[in-house]
Scaffold this active site. Sequence first.
Site, PDB file in Angstrom:
ATOM      1  N   THR A  19     -32.468  82.535  68.608  1.00  0.00           N
ATOM      2  CA  THR A  19     -32.539  81.623  69.748  1.00  0.00           C
ATOM      3  C   THR A  19     -33.219  80.341  69.287  1.00  0.00           C
ATOM      4  O   THR A  19     -34.303  80.376  68.722  1.00  0.00           O
ATOM      5  CB  THR A  19     -33.353  82.305  70.870  1.00  0.00           C
ATOM      6  OG1 THR A  19     -32.605  83.415  71.336  1.00  0.00           O
ATOM      7  CG2 THR A  19     -33.643  81.351  72.018  1.00  0.00           C
ATOM      8  N   HIS A 168     -26.362  92.627  71.782  1.00  0.00           N
ATOM      9  CA  HIS A 168     -27.815  92.686  71.535  1.00  0.00           C
ATOM     10  C   HIS A 168     -28.391  93.865  72.322  1.00  0.00           C
ATOM     11  O   HIS A 168     -28.679  93.749  73.515  1.00  0.00           O
ATOM     12  CB  HIS A 168     -28.443  91.369  71.996  1.00  0.00           C
ATOM     13  CG  HIS A 168     -29.828  91.143  71.481  1.00  0.00           C
ATOM     14  ND1 HIS A 168     -30.549  92.095  70.799  1.00  0.00           N
ATOM     15  CD2 HIS A 168     -30.642  90.050  71.553  1.00  0.00           C
ATOM     16  CE1 HIS A 168     -31.746  91.595  70.470  1.00  0.00           C
ATOM     17  NE2 HIS A 168     -31.816  90.360  70.928  1.00  0.00           N
ATOM     18  N   ASN A 171     -34.772  94.552  70.890  1.00  0.00           N
ATOM     19  CA  ASN A 171     -35.822  93.611  71.316  1.00  0.00           C
ATOM     20  C   ASN A 171     -36.101  93.552  72.823  1.00  0.00           C
ATOM     21  O   ASN A 171     -36.554  92.538  73.339  1.00  0.00           O
ATOM     22  CB  ASN A 171     -35.503  92.191  70.807  1.00  0.00           C
ATOM     23  CG  ASN A 171     -35.570  92.108  69.294  1.00  0.00           C
ATOM     24  OD1 ASN A 171     -36.033  93.057  68.651  1.00  0.00           O
ATOM     25  ND2 ASN A 171     -35.130  91.015  68.706  1.00  0.00           N
ATOM     26  N   TYR A 173     -34.117  93.614  75.583  1.00  0.00           N
ATOM     27  CA  TYR A 173     -33.233  92.967  76.551  1.00  0.00           C
ATOM     28  C   TYR A 173     -32.386  94.014  77.294  1.00  0.00           C
ATOM     29  O   TYR A 173     -32.563  95.212  77.092  1.00  0.00           O
ATOM     30  CB  TYR A 173     -32.390  91.886  75.853  1.00  0.00           C
ATOM     31  CG  TYR A 173     -33.308  90.818  75.289  1.00  0.00           C
ATOM     32  CD1 TYR A 173     -34.036  89.996  76.150  1.00  0.00           C
ATOM     33  CD2 TYR A 173     -33.534  90.698  73.926  1.00  0.00           C
ATOM     34  CE1 TYR A 173     -34.940  89.064  75.655  1.00  0.00           C
ATOM     35  CE2 TYR A 173     -34.442  89.766  73.424  1.00  0.00           C
ATOM     36  CZ  TYR A 173     -35.139  88.956  74.291  1.00  0.00           C
ATOM     37  OH  TYR A 173     -36.048  88.055  73.817  1.00  0.00           O
ATOM     38  N   ASN A 228     -41.296  92.817  73.851  1.00  0.00           N
ATOM     39  CA  ASN A 228     -40.880  92.658  75.255  1.00  0.00           C
ATOM     40  C   ASN A 228     -41.170  93.901  76.104  1.00  0.00           C
ATOM     41  O   ASN A 228     -40.327  94.346  76.896  1.00  0.00           O
ATOM     42  CB  ASN A 228     -39.389  92.284  75.364  1.00  0.00           C
ATOM     43  CG  ASN A 228     -39.168  90.789  75.218  1.00  0.00           C
ATOM     44  OD1 ASN A 228     -40.009  89.984  75.609  1.00  0.00           O
ATOM     45  ND2 ASN A 228     -38.040  90.427  74.640  1.00  0.00           N
TER      46      ASN A 228
HETATM   47  C1  FMN Z   1     -36.952  81.583  66.267  1.00  0.00           C
HETATM   48  C2  FMN Z   1     -36.410  82.981  66.352  1.00  0.00           C
HETATM   49  C3  FMN Z   1     -35.516  83.307  67.340  1.00  0.00           C
HETATM   50  C4  FMN Z   1     -34.961  84.598  67.415  1.00  0.00           C
HETATM   51  N1  FMN Z   1     -34.006  84.869  68.364  1.00  0.00           N
HETATM   52  C5  FMN Z   1     -33.333  86.056  68.321  1.00  0.00           C
HETATM   53  C6  FMN Z   1     -32.184  86.278  69.137  1.00  0.00           C
HETATM   54  O1  FMN Z   1     -31.725  85.412  69.906  1.00  0.00           O
HETATM   55  N2  FMN Z   1     -31.558  87.482  69.029  1.00  0.00           N
HETATM   56  C7  FMN Z   1     -32.008  88.465  68.182  1.00  0.00           C
HETATM   57  O2  FMN Z   1     -31.404  89.550  68.109  1.00  0.00           O
HETATM   58  N3  FMN Z   1     -33.084  88.259  67.386  1.00  0.00           N
HETATM   59  C8  FMN Z   1     -33.739  87.086  67.405  1.00  0.00           C
HETATM   60  N4  FMN Z   1     -34.760  86.852  66.525  1.00  0.00           N
HETATM   61  C9  FMN Z   1     -35.121  87.886  65.535  1.00  0.00           C
HETATM   62  C10 FMN Z   1     -34.389  87.630  64.209  1.00  0.00           C
HETATM   63  O3  FMN Z   1     -32.994  87.845  64.351  1.00  0.00           O
HETATM   64  C11 FMN Z   1     -34.925  88.569  63.106  1.00  0.00           C
HETATM   65  O4  FMN Z   1     -34.756  89.888  63.537  1.00  0.00           O
HETATM   66  C12 FMN Z   1     -36.381  88.312  62.797  1.00  0.00           C
HETATM   67  O5  FMN Z   1     -36.620  86.950  62.535  1.00  0.00           O
HETATM   68  C13 FMN Z   1     -36.821  89.132  61.571  1.00  0.00           C
HETATM   69  O6  FMN Z   1     -36.078  88.760  60.418  1.00  0.00           O
HETATM   70  P1  FMN Z   1     -36.744  87.859  59.272  1.00  0.00           P
HETATM   71  O7  FMN Z   1     -37.975  88.600  58.822  1.00  0.00           O
HETATM   72  O8  FMN Z   1     -35.719  87.724  58.209  1.00  0.00           O
HETATM   73  O9  FMN Z   1     -37.106  86.556  59.903  1.00  0.00           O
HETATM   74  C14 FMN Z   1     -35.362  85.588  66.469  1.00  0.00           C
HETATM   75  C15 FMN Z   1     -36.290  85.240  65.476  1.00  0.00           C
HETATM   76  C16 FMN Z   1     -36.796  83.965  65.395  1.00  0.00           C
HETATM   77  C17 FMN Z   1     -37.746  83.626  64.288  1.00  0.00           C
END
Ligand code: FMN
Length: 352
Positions: A19, A168, A171, A173, A228
């Site tokens: 997001t 999704h 997390n 939702y 959440n």
């Molecule tokens: C800014 C931001 C927004 C995110 N928005 C979503 C989202 O819209 N949907 C989702 O499934 N996960 C979302 N996540 C989680 C990421 O998809 C991912 O699971 C998380 O960053 C861990 O991976 P990483 O360690 O490689 O960053 C978001 C993470 C970040 C940092």
Amino acid sequence: MLLSPLQHFSNRIVMAPMTRSRAIDNIPNDLMAEYYSQRATAGLIITEGTSPSPNGLGYPRIPGIFSEEQIEGWRRTTDAVHAKGGKIFIQFMHVGRVGSYENLPEGATLVAPSAISAFGDMFTDTKGMVKTDTPEAITPDSIKDTIAEFVQSAKNAIAAGFDGVELHSANGYLLEQFLNPNANTRTDEYGGSIENRARFVIEVTKAVADAIGKDKTGIRFSPYNDFNTMPPYDEVYETYEYLAKEMNKTGILYIHLLDGAARKQQKGLELISAMRAYFNGILILNSGYTKERATAAIESNEADMVSFGNLYISNPDLVNRFENDQYLTQAEESTFYTPGEKGYTDYPVYKE
Ligand SMILES: Cc1cc2nc3c(=O)[nH]c(=O)nc-3n(C[C@H](O)[C@H](O)[C@H](O)COP(=O)(O)O)c2cc1C
């Protein structure tokens, strides 16, 4: 190994759904098209959470895929990514109870399996931080309508040029709210037993797969994750074991597993292996992966692909940087959700 191709995908590096709150009025725009096209060398891009329903727009400036304007808006992104040879799935995020009426369009309703608040804080453009509102318990008729919205939006996604849809169910939702008995206290066929709590997720998955094709459908899970307000419950292991088997029956393309919380417990480690064993499709792992950890996971056949979130915010050419062992830029958190190009499209590709 990370760079080797897989059926459907040119490499095993996935841009995780994120997001970014740049969709003014919930409509995808040219800035978003530029952002995604900058990252088109990923084997697969999964877009930010996008609502299949006005009811699912609980956050400010998140995009939808239920109106003509949104379909047209997204087409700019899919065209731009495809022009560079990339593949892109859209993530369907219905927030359920994780929302504020301040963020919802007029006439929309915050719905969830039960009328239990998420007990969280939520940013709104109108009032700053507010408490999440208490949702209405979704009625059986409204469950049918919501599934129909997922189906129509999946068709819209294909019309907008997407290569597929990720549901999704992680997390905290809407989809995960049905799975967790702390958020779902229903006494009808959608609550109680594992089979009942999983029913909505399975029905949505089957309906979407039937509408657009199982090879264009994926799903995201986050077992043991309490993000959440998803408190742990006794049957987490059995719930996801059941889901992996049921997902396998649907024949969908992939499961995308946030494995961070599961890895912190013995039973969780076992669950990751069990889900891998029961599901014959593609398994994408995520949560804090580095190039080295991702390579090891693929070499040991623990996963087929690995997704990267934070690293993709600040390294649009992540594939190239991994390939050439170049330095990685750290993402700046203060611009994660702010409108405009700063911290969004202005991260450069690698320079000597
Ligand atoms: C800014 C931001 C927004 C995110 N928005 C979503 C989202 O819209 N949907 C989702 O499934 N996960 C979302 N996540 C989680 C990421 O998809 C991912 O699971 C998380 O960053 C861990 O991976 P990483 O360690 O490689 O960053 C978001 C993470 C970040 C940092």
